[in-house]
Design a protein around this motif. Structure first.
Motif, PDB file in Angstrom:
ATOM      1  N   TYR A  61      19.851  18.018 -34.545  1.00 10.24           N
ATOM      2  CA  TYR A  61      21.504  18.790 -35.160  1.00 10.24           C
ATOM      3  C   TYR A  61      21.653  17.598 -36.917  1.00 10.24           C
ATOM      4  O   TYR A  61      21.867  18.690 -37.856  1.00 10.24           O
ATOM      5  CB  TYR A  61      22.162  18.127 -34.486  1.00 10.24           C
ATOM      6  CG  TYR A  61      23.467  17.907 -34.950  1.00 10.24           C
ATOM      7  CD1 TYR A  61      24.361  19.361 -35.188  1.00 10.24           C
ATOM      8  CD2 TYR A  61      23.804  16.862 -35.010  1.00 10.24           C
ATOM      9  CE1 TYR A  61      25.824  19.192 -35.768  1.00 10.24           C
ATOM     10  CE2 TYR A  61      24.957  16.885 -36.291  1.00 10.24           C
ATOM     11  CZ  TYR A  61      26.596  17.897 -35.876  1.00 10.24           C
ATOM     12  OH  TYR A  61      27.476  17.924 -36.179  1.00 10.24           O
ATOM     13  N   GLY A  64      20.074  19.328 -40.276  1.00  4.35           N
ATOM     14  CA  GLY A  64      20.807  20.794 -41.164  1.00  4.35           C
ATOM     15  C   GLY A  64      22.170  20.283 -40.908  1.00  4.35           C
ATOM     16  O   GLY A  64      22.430  20.704 -42.097  1.00  4.35           O
ATOM     17  N   VAL A  65      23.139  18.376 -40.615  1.00  5.53           N
ATOM     18  CA  VAL A  65      24.172  18.710 -41.472  1.00  5.53           C
ATOM     19  C   VAL A  65      24.143  17.894 -42.258  1.00  5.53           C
ATOM     20  O   VAL A  65      24.523  18.192 -43.900  1.00  5.53           O
ATOM     21  CB  VAL A  65      25.061  17.329 -40.340  1.00  5.53           C
ATOM     22  CG1 VAL A  65      26.048  16.611 -41.364  1.00  5.53           C
ATOM     23  CG2 VAL A  65      24.945  17.900 -39.953  1.00  5.53           C
ATOM     24  N   THR A 112      30.255  23.997 -36.313  1.00  8.47           N
ATOM     25  CA  THR A 112      29.601  24.037 -37.554  1.00  8.47           C
ATOM     26  C   THR A 112      31.018  24.098 -38.977  1.00  8.47           C
ATOM     27  O   THR A 112      30.708  24.258 -39.798  1.00  8.47           O
ATOM     28  CB  THR A 112      28.682  24.912 -38.066  1.00  8.47           C
ATOM     29  OG1 THR A 112      29.313  25.958 -37.216  1.00  8.47           O
ATOM     30  CG2 THR A 112      27.450  24.204 -37.005  1.00  8.47           C
ATOM     31  N   TRP A 120      27.095  22.452 -41.120  1.00 13.20           N
ATOM     32  CA  TRP A 120      25.968  22.766 -41.166  1.00 13.20           C
ATOM     33  C   TRP A 120      24.607  23.522 -40.841  1.00 13.20           C
ATOM     34  O   TRP A 120      25.335  24.889 -41.141  1.00 13.20           O
ATOM     35  CB  TRP A 120      25.852  22.590 -39.101  1.00 13.20           C
ATOM     36  CG  TRP A 120      24.016  22.674 -38.633  1.00 13.20           C
ATOM     37  CD1 TRP A 120      23.062  21.770 -38.305  1.00 13.20           C
ATOM     38  CD2 TRP A 120      23.401  23.125 -38.163  1.00 13.20           C
ATOM     39  NE1 TRP A 120      22.327  22.388 -37.495  1.00 13.20           N
ATOM     40  CE2 TRP A 120      22.455  23.332 -37.908  1.00 13.20           C
ATOM     41  CE3 TRP A 120      24.152  24.726 -38.063  1.00 13.20           C
ATOM     42  CZ2 TRP A 120      21.446  24.206 -37.169  1.00 13.20           C
ATOM     43  CZ3 TRP A 120      22.982  25.883 -37.689  1.00 13.20           C
ATOM     44  CH2 TRP A 120      21.865  25.815 -36.534  1.00 13.20           C
TER      45      TRP A 120
END
Length: 279
Positions: A61, A64-65, A112, A120
């Motif tokens: 995760y 993506g952040v 998100t 994200w």
């Protein structure tokens, strides 16, 4: 976090006077040690664009952040600093570590939407955005920053901090938490900012009718003259602290949010029925 803002695009700034020590995972519940520190914790993420909840490893995760919150062209050390904040922000909101899900997405730890949580992006989106060659290089660089800080978070007095961050200090530096939220947080203190004075992204103009202003302020401001918008107080950095619209008094941060202004460092003038804002 908490959070006040758009994805961090140009400058990464924490409102911290003195950064807490970086410690190997020290979460509120069951701080791991030894092999436990290498565990792949799972986070439930609401993808607001797709409208679905996905469970994925925390470190996956975070890739993506980081790609969404900071340009991959930035230095390796800047990327590491950003991912430390992102990991701490996520961990503080994870049910696994004792957090209570928020009312906006009770089925997920985090979303998100960068206005509410953290931005994200998926690997497919990044490949489409960067192209295959740049994707291979940048994705590897981002994964390295995440891997290099694995298990590290920011703490204060043995607890995870709320590492609110944003893309710009707004020319005059940051604010104490009490000036923005009305409650003091010992590790969130305003700091001077010397690097943003000439950033064109810090300046914007917007106009709207007074009727629209009143509509956005909770449907109207009864009990006063509709043409009156008065500054009652300002912070040390010159941002709105309290403002009176008609007969209603608002915190500067609420006024800014309600009108969709980019900053509480704002001035305006009224001509006829039109209000001209400048941030």
């Amino acid at each position: 976090m908490k959070r006040l803002m758009l994805p961090a695009a140009a400058v990464f700034i924490l409102l911290v006077l003195m950064l807490p020590a970086l410690l190997v995972w020290n979460a509120p519940r069951h701080p791991p040690a030894g092999p436990e520190a290498e565990k792949d914790y799972k986070i439930k993420m609401l993808d607001t664009a797709a409208g679905k909840v996905t469970e994925l490893p925390l470190e996956t995760y975070l890739v993506g952040v980081l790609a969404a919150e900071m340009p991959a062209e930035f230095s390796a050390e800047a990327l590491k600093a950003q991912v430390l904040a992102a990991r701490t922000y996520a961990a503080k909101r994870m049910a696994y570590f004792g957090a209570v899900p928020g009312p906006r997405h009770p089925e997920a730890d985090i979303c998100t939407n960068p206005v509410h949580c953290q931005a994200w992006v998926s690997p497919d989106t990044l490949e489409s955005r960067w192209g295959k060659l740049k994707y291979a290089y940048y994705y590897h660089k981002i994964r390295q920053a995440v891997a290099a800080t694995r298990g590290q978070v920011l703490t204060y007095a043995g607890q995870l901090i709320d590492p609110v961050y944003h893309g710009s200090c707004g020319r005059r530096g940051t604010e104490d938490a009490g000036e923005v939220w009305g409650r003091e947080v010992p590790y969130l203190r305003g700091v001077e900012c010397k690097w943003e004075a000439d950033n064109p992204k810090n300046r914007a103009e917007r106009q709207m009718t007074m009727a629209e202003v009143l509509r956005l302020i909770d449907g109207g401001a009864p009990g006063g003259k509709p043409e009156a918008i008065t500054v009652l107080s300002q912070t040390a950095a010159g941002r709105l602290k309290e403002v009176k619209v008609g007969g209603r008094v608002l915190r500067g941060s609420n006024f800014r949010s309600a009108l969709g202004l980019g900053s509480a460092l704002v001035s305006w003038h009224i001509s006829g029925d039109t209000v001209y804002f400048k941030t």
